[in-house]
Design a protein around this motif. Structure first.
Motif, PDB file in Angstrom:
ATOM      1  N   LEU A 179      34.380  12.876  15.577  1.00 16.09           N
ATOM      2  CA  LEU A 179      33.541  13.616  14.645  1.00 16.09           C
ATOM      3  C   LEU A 179      32.119  13.072  14.604  1.00 16.09           C
ATOM      4  N   ASP A 180      31.930  11.855  15.151  1.00  9.81           N
ATOM      5  CA  ASP A 180      30.588  11.285  15.164  1.00  9.81           C
ATOM      6  C   ASP A 180      29.662  11.994  16.138  1.00  9.81           C
ATOM      7  N   GLN A 181      30.191  12.942  16.909  1.00  9.21           N
ATOM      8  CA  GLN A 181      29.326  13.736  17.779  1.00  9.21           C
ATOM      9  C   GLN A 181      28.483  14.720  16.976  1.00  9.21           C
ATOM     10  N   PHE A 182      28.877  14.954  15.719  1.00  9.79           N
ATOM     11  CA  PHE A 182      28.150  15.881  14.859  1.00  9.79           C
ATOM     12  C   PHE A 182      27.308  15.098  13.853  1.00  9.79           C
ATOM     13  N   LYS A 183      26.220  15.699  13.437  1.00  8.42           N
ATOM     14  CA  LYS A 183      25.385  15.109  12.397  1.00  8.42           C
ATOM     15  C   LYS A 183      25.430  15.915  11.103  1.00  8.42           C
ATOM     16  N   TYR A 184      25.704  17.208  11.232  1.00  7.15           N
ATOM     17  CA  TYR A 184      25.698  18.060  10.042  1.00  7.15           C
ATOM     18  C   TYR A 184      26.769  19.138  10.212  1.00  7.15           C
TER      19      TYR A 184
END
Length: 378
Positions: A179-184
């Motif tokens: 999930l750290d591939q996303f920022k928002y």
């Protein structure tokens, strides 16, 4: 959706001295993640001699977790995992070799004494292979009965076993979710779909900034459900103003290049609801105002739509028991769903995930929760 229960911090000691010991430990960590809850930290792995019997050296570690399971459910799941991984518990007294051993060492700073569970573990202060890896994770944790920190217990420990720190580390299975591939992330859905519950869980488990829609204080909402024609326009205008101001204030506080943000709504929902509820003339005016505001708001890099059947939505709405929602009609929910579906079609490929959560309870059932998380990153 079920109400989110309070989670506790649990420390578990893992050990193995049969078969591929490292793989046994990794399998145990994976199984604990699947059933007990979030794996927060894993200590280094240490080798130590068998204690109390002649046998191969053990590999040991401590796993720090967060779980909402009751004590009885917790120990039941631990024993089930041990059995599945080949642990055979005999009736004879004393220690023996084993493929896997999982002991509950501590739960927060609580003292528990029951038939099947005693925490803190009564022998933890005497075991170097417990104290050393626990020192890695939480040196300041204080034993509620002895009144000493882990560091102090380690200094006073009389165990002279020779521990050897291994160079290979166990992997936290949460990292597979990426999930750290996303920022928002913006999590959307119809009324009662569970978007707030999911956003809250993700925020807690992945250390994300949480932005929740402030709708409970809207004075027009109860009136709208009683008389939609009269109160639709002031309701939608007040929602638009509140959502715009909140997102402008909250998102601007964060660095979207460095921080992970999860919200339980996206401003575009205002236009979807307005199209369903407003008269043509009202909607035309509303649309002009909306687009002036929308262009100033940061866009999520992934939009998640939680789909539920109308029957499931109505059941969830009834379960949460908000009096002003008691008059919501199936036709209204179906219109909203159609509006969301039309909006979703406008997204570029990869910018949206539609996840069918009908029949799932990702608050009460961890397997359902992980199913949703894996759908997000798939």
């Amino acid at each position: 959706m079920t109400l989110i229960k309070e989670k506790r911090t649990i420390y578990l000691a893992l050990g193995s001295n049969q078969g591929n010991r490292f793989e046994q430990l990794q399998a145990a960590v994976n199984a604990l993640f699947e059933t007990l809850g979030d794996v927060r930290k894993i200590s280094a792995v240490y080798s130590s001699p068998a204690l109390g019997f002649e046998g191969p050296e053990f590999l040991n570690c401590i796993v720090k977790m967060e779980s909402d399971l009751s004590n009885s459910k917790l120990i039941k799941e631990v024993l089930r995992i041990e059995k599945r991984l080949g642990r055979i518990r005999g009736e004879s007294a004393g220690y023996s070799s084993r493929t896997i051993d999982i002991d509950v060492i501590a739960i927060d700073h609580q003292e528990v004494r029951s038939k099947n569970l005693t925490v803190p573990h009564p022998a933890m202060q005497d075991r170097l292979f417990v104290l050393q890896p626990m020192q890695d994770l939480t040196p300041d944790w204080k034993h509620p009965k002895l009144g000493k920190t882990v560091t102090e217990l380690l200094e006073a420990c009389s165990d002279e076993s020779n521990l050897s720190k291994q160079s290979k580390w166990l992997r936290n299975p949460k990292k597979n979710l990426q999930l750290d591939q996303f920022k928002y992330l913006a999590i959307e859905g119809n009324i009662g779909a569970g978007k707030t519950s999911l956003a809250t869980l993700i925020s807690h488990d992945f250390n994300a900034k949480l932005v929740l829609e402030r709708f409970k204080d809207n004075p027009f909402l109860p009136k709208f459900y009683k008389d939609q024609t009269r109160y639709a326009f002031p309701l939608e205008m007040s929602f638009l103003a509140d959502r715009y101001q909140q997102l402008l204030d909250d998102i601007s506080q964060y660095d979207l290049f460095k921080e992970f943000i999860v919200a339980d709504y996206d401003l575009y929902k205002s236009l979807i609801f307005a199209k369903v509820t407003l008269q043509d003339e009202e909607y035309a005016l509303y649309k002009k105002l909306f687009h002036l505001m929308y262009k100033e708001i940061a866009r999520p890099d992934l939009y998640i739509y939680l789909y539920q059947t109308t029957e499931s939505l109505l059941a969830n709405i009834k379960k949460r028991g908000r009096s002003y929602e008691s008059d919501i009609q199936p036709e209204y929910l179906e219109q909203l769903n159609q509006g969301y579906q039309e909006y979703i079609k406008s997204f570029p490929e990869g910018g949206v995930k539609v996840i069918d959560v009908s029949g799932l309870d990702f608050v009460a059932n961890r397997a359902d929760y992980l199913k949703v998380l894996r759908a997000i990153v798939s």
